[in-house]
Design an enzyme around this catalytic site. Structure first.
Site, PDB file in Angstrom:
ATOM      1  N   GLY A 124      -4.210  -1.699   7.678  1.00  0.00           N
ATOM      2  CA  GLY A 124      -5.512  -1.836   7.013  1.00  0.00           C
ATOM      3  C   GLY A 124      -5.951  -0.591   6.276  1.00  0.00           C
ATOM      4  N   GLY A 131     -10.482  -0.772  -3.279  1.00  0.00           N
ATOM      5  CA  GLY A 131      -9.102  -1.257  -3.302  1.00  0.00           C
ATOM      6  C   GLY A 131      -8.233  -0.169  -3.904  1.00  0.00           C
ATOM      7  CB  THR A 158      -0.722  -8.932   5.261  1.00  0.00           C
ATOM      8  OG1 THR A 158      -0.974  -8.926   3.848  1.00  0.00           O
ATOM      9  CG2 THR A 158       0.401  -9.915   5.576  1.00  0.00           C
ATOM     10  CD  GLN A 336       6.390 -23.779 -21.804  1.00  0.00           C
ATOM     11  OE1 GLN A 336       5.440 -23.582 -21.046  1.00  0.00           O
ATOM     12  NE2 GLN A 336       6.285 -24.563 -22.868  1.00  0.00           N
ATOM     13  N   GLY A 339       9.005 -28.092 -17.940  1.00  0.00           N
ATOM     14  CA  GLY A 339       8.060 -28.957 -18.645  1.00  0.00           C
ATOM     15  C   GLY A 339       7.024 -29.517 -17.674  1.00  0.00           C
ATOM     16  N   GLY A 340       6.659 -30.776 -17.859  1.00  0.00           N
ATOM     17  CA  GLY A 340       5.619 -31.406 -17.023  1.00  0.00           C
ATOM     18  C   GLY A 340       5.980 -31.385 -15.551  1.00  0.00           C
ATOM     19  CD  GLU A 363       2.760  -2.739   0.155  1.00  0.00           C
ATOM     20  OE1 GLU A 363       3.367  -1.678  -0.029  1.00  0.00           O
ATOM     21  OE2 GLU A 363       3.108  -3.610   0.963  1.00  0.00           O
ATOM     22  CB  THR A 365      -3.250  -3.236  -9.731  1.00  0.00           C
ATOM     23  OG1 THR A 365      -3.692  -1.942 -10.183  1.00  0.00           O
ATOM     24  CG2 THR A 365      -4.302  -3.817  -8.791  1.00  0.00           C
ATOM     25  CB  SER A 366       0.664  -3.781 -13.097  1.00  0.00           C
ATOM     26  OG  SER A 366       1.544  -4.708 -12.518  1.00  0.00           O
TER      27      SER A 366
HETATM   28  C1  LIG Z   1      -2.533 -11.439  -0.563  1.00  0.00           C
HETATM   29  C2  LIG Z   1      -2.957 -10.010  -0.401  1.00  0.00           C
HETATM   30  C3  LIG Z   1      -2.507  -9.281   0.695  1.00  0.00           C
HETATM   31  C4  LIG Z   1      -2.936  -7.955   0.865  1.00  0.00           C
HETATM   32  N1  LIG Z   1      -2.542  -7.277   2.000  1.00  0.00           N
HETATM   33  C5  LIG Z   1      -3.073  -6.043   2.251  1.00  0.00           C
HETATM   34  C6  LIG Z   1      -2.812  -5.383   3.490  1.00  0.00           C
HETATM   35  O1  LIG Z   1      -2.060  -5.880   4.332  1.00  0.00           O
HETATM   36  N2  LIG Z   1      -3.419  -4.186   3.708  1.00  0.00           N
HETATM   37  C7  LIG Z   1      -4.259  -3.597   2.812  1.00  0.00           C
HETATM   38  O2  LIG Z   1      -4.777  -2.516   3.086  1.00  0.00           O
HETATM   39  N3  LIG Z   1      -4.524  -4.207   1.616  1.00  0.00           N
HETATM   40  C8  LIG Z   1      -3.963  -5.415   1.326  1.00  0.00           C
HETATM   41  N4  LIG Z   1      -4.249  -6.049   0.135  1.00  0.00           N
HETATM   42  C9  LIG Z   1      -5.164  -5.410  -0.801  1.00  0.00           C
HETATM   43  C10 LIG Z   1      -4.510  -4.926  -2.093  1.00  0.00           C
HETATM   44  O3  LIG Z   1      -3.714  -3.811  -1.842  1.00  0.00           O
HETATM   45  C11 LIG Z   1      -5.631  -4.686  -3.106  1.00  0.00           C
HETATM   46  O4  LIG Z   1      -6.110  -5.961  -3.483  1.00  0.00           O
HETATM   47  C12 LIG Z   1      -5.179  -3.907  -4.313  1.00  0.00           C
HETATM   48  O5  LIG Z   1      -4.877  -2.583  -3.949  1.00  0.00           O
HETATM   49  C13 LIG Z   1      -6.232  -3.896  -5.438  1.00  0.00           C
HETATM   50  O6  LIG Z   1      -7.483  -3.584  -4.968  1.00  0.00           O
HETATM   51  P1  LIG Z   1      -8.750  -4.513  -5.336  1.00  0.00           P
HETATM   52  O7  LIG Z   1      -8.360  -5.899  -5.027  1.00  0.00           O
HETATM   53  O8  LIG Z   1      -9.940  -3.952  -4.673  1.00  0.00           O
HETATM   54  O9  LIG Z   1      -8.887  -4.382  -6.912  1.00  0.00           O
HETATM   55  P2  LIG Z   1      -9.724  -3.249  -7.703  1.00  0.00           P
HETATM   56  O10 LIG Z   1      -9.325  -1.903  -7.228  1.00  0.00           O
HETATM   57  O11 LIG Z   1     -11.150  -3.608  -7.683  1.00  0.00           O
HETATM   58  O12 LIG Z   1      -9.165  -3.452  -9.173  1.00  0.00           O
HETATM   59  C14 LIG Z   1      -9.643  -4.462 -10.056  1.00  0.00           C
HETATM   60  C15 LIG Z   1      -8.941  -4.288 -11.402  1.00  0.00           C
HETATM   61  O13 LIG Z   1      -9.299  -3.000 -11.946  1.00  0.00           O
HETATM   62  C16 LIG Z   1      -8.118  -2.257 -12.216  1.00  0.00           C
HETATM   63  N5  LIG Z   1      -8.371  -0.837 -11.975  1.00  0.00           N
HETATM   64  C17 LIG Z   1      -8.939  -0.260 -10.872  1.00  0.00           C
HETATM   65  N6  LIG Z   1      -9.009   1.073 -11.031  1.00  0.00           N
HETATM   66  C18 LIG Z   1      -8.455   1.357 -12.229  1.00  0.00           C
HETATM   67  C19 LIG Z   1      -8.214   2.561 -12.956  1.00  0.00           C
HETATM   68  N7  LIG Z   1      -8.557   3.758 -12.468  1.00  0.00           N
HETATM   69  N8  LIG Z   1      -7.636   2.469 -14.186  1.00  0.00           N
HETATM   70  C20 LIG Z   1      -7.267   1.254 -14.685  1.00  0.00           C
HETATM   71  N9  LIG Z   1      -7.466   0.076 -14.043  1.00  0.00           N
HETATM   72  C21 LIG Z   1      -8.047   0.138 -12.830  1.00  0.00           C
HETATM   73  C22 LIG Z   1      -7.076  -2.804 -11.261  1.00  0.00           C
HETATM   74  O14 LIG Z   1      -5.747  -2.541 -11.729  1.00  0.00           O
HETATM   75  C23 LIG Z   1      -7.414  -4.280 -11.273  1.00  0.00           C
HETATM   76  O15 LIG Z   1      -6.848  -4.884 -12.413  1.00  0.00           O
HETATM   77  C24 LIG Z   1      -3.789  -7.354  -0.081  1.00  0.00           C
HETATM   78  C25 LIG Z   1      -4.213  -8.094  -1.196  1.00  0.00           C
HETATM   79  C26 LIG Z   1      -3.821  -9.392  -1.358  1.00  0.00           C
HETATM   80  C27 LIG Z   1      -4.338 -10.162  -2.552  1.00  0.00           C
END
Ligand SMILES: Cc1cc2nc3c(=O)[nH]c(=O)nc-3n(C[C@H](O)[C@H](O)[C@H](O)COP(=O)(O)OP(=O)(O)OC[C@H]3O[C@@H](n4cnc5c(N)ncnc54)[C@H](O)[C@@H]3O)c2cc1C
Length: 381
Positions: A124, A131, A158, A336, A339-340, A363, A365-366
């Protein structure tokens, strides 16, 4: 790789593929539709040695490295991304955090249970308001005698509800101080810890994702991993390895979608011939195959660095970023090509399409991966 090593690797690949075909494939859609987290299957994965992949044999693990780990996650995710995600969170987040930063007593206490699958692990870091920006976490741990008392909420965890034990990072110092957070091991059943909302997700529906709520949750100081104040730094190191596993998850989903697409495009006839004969379709297949190959090469490079104990921050972020985006592109193309029919639940590609999106989010975002890669590149210059 040496011949004997390659042979072992092949045995591991075959065993993961066979496990997925026998124990997962028959239930994939049922678990997906009902959002059922298959705890029995997790225990079976433990018996198979897939829940302690990176844990040395002296602690009950399989004692394997990141190359084998990639192979296992990929083979399982070719059939079901949800189970691949659960494997990833258990192995490289919770279990690996305890192995990497735990003392001997802590390793002996928790690793055998986690490696055998008797216990399922969670990790966690994320909170409702933090995030990507994890340094702003609000969950606090205050020292009180021989204990720490935790208050706050972790979300998106998770196995946040069914996990038997979790590594939880909480604030023990000042906001925005990278040395102001500490990692704790917290067992389910600890007074003051309760599970919150279980998320109803787009994909990865058989992998449980839930809130963990701490209300005056008292945790012995003996459960602190490493030094007080090192939790954030530890987490960044754990994520270097974790990102390899999310890349492998993306790779598995892409391979599953690709294999289904090849088969379908050879069988599906339009205009009196298999659709694979049309350049528009065959070029999609060529793109998919090339991107999958490139993803795997990056992941294998990251795994080599990690196995050698070298800095893999840049390459693991590159591998995670690239393999995740490829996973979404390949599974989109797969829908794609179908198709359907690709838009229905009678064929596997709609699930690959839904599951793949998580890989570009979990873990880091991109966008965050690009920040990490850019920071590392600038440092190198
Ligand atoms: C199915 C699932 C399982 C998960 N499991 C775990 C787990 O086991 N343990 C755990 O700790 N977490 C877990 N997560 C959390 C996950 O790691 C976070 O969702 C992720 O790190 C993104 O954080 P956020 O959702 O708060 O998005 P945000 O941080 O709010 O981001 C929202 C958008 O803003 C963009 N953004 C944010 N800051 C910037 C920046 N400085 N520059 C450019 N763009 C930015 C992001 O790329 C994204 O597109 C899980 C998430 C999911 C969906």
């Amino acid at each position: 790789m040496e011949k004997a090593l390659l042979a072992d690797h092949k045995i591991i690949e075959d065993s993961a593929r066979e496990f997925a075909r026998t124990h997962i494939l028959p239930h994939v859609m049922e678990w997906d539709e009902s959002q059922h987290f298959p705890m029995d299957l997790m225990h079976q994965l433990g018996h198979q040695g897939f829940l302690g992949v990176l844990v040395p044999e002296e602690y009950g693990g399989a004692g394997l490295g990141y190359q084998e780990y990639i192979t296992i996650i990929t083979e399982i995710s070719k059939v079901c991304g949800s189970i691949g995600l659960s494997l990833a969170a258990h192995n490289s987040l919770c279990t690996n955090h305890i192995y990497t930063f735990g003392n001997e007593e802590q390793r002996r206490k928790w690793l055998p249970k986690l490696a055998s699958g008797e216990w399922i692990g969670a990790w966690g870091l994320t909170e409702p308001n933090t995030g990507s920006d994890a340094m702003r976490m609000k969950c606090v741990a205050v020292k009180d005698g021989d204990d720490y008392v935790l208050n706050g909420t972790k979300c998106w965890i998770t196995h946040g509800k069914s996990g038997h034990v979790a590594v939880v990072i909480a604030r023990t110092g000042e906001l925005l101080d990278s040395h102001g957070m500490t990692a704790f091991v917290i067992e389910r059943g600890t007074p003051g810890l309760k599970a919150g909302k279980k998320e109803n997700k787009l994909g990865m529906r058989a992998s449980e994702t839930a809130e963990m709520i701490f209300e005056d949750c008292r945790v012995p100081a003996a459960n602190v991993l490493g030094e007080v104040g090192d939790g954030f730094i530890q987490s960044m190191k754990i994520l270097d390895g974790g990102r390899i596993s999310i890349g492998a998850l993306g790779l598995g989903i892409a391979k599953g979608a690709f294999e289904a697409s090849i088969q379908y495009s050879k069988e599906r006839q339009q205009f009196g011939q298999p659709i694979a004969n049309f350049q528009a379709i065959s070029f999609k297949l060529a793109d998919m195959a090339t991107k999958i190959e490139a993803s795997e090469l990056l992941l294998r490079e990251a795994a080599d660095l990690k196995n050698a104990g070298k800095n893999c921050t840049k390459v693991s972020a590159m591998a995670k970023y690239y393999a995740s985006e490829v996973s979404v592109q390949v599974s989109t193309d797969a829908v794609q090509i179908f198709g359907g029919y690709g838009y229905t639940k009678d064929f596997p590609v709609e699930k690959f399409y839904r599951d793949s999106k998580l890989c570009t989010i979990g873990e880091g975002t991109s966008e965050v991966q690009k920040m990490v890669i850019a920071r590392e590149i600038v440092k190198e210059m």
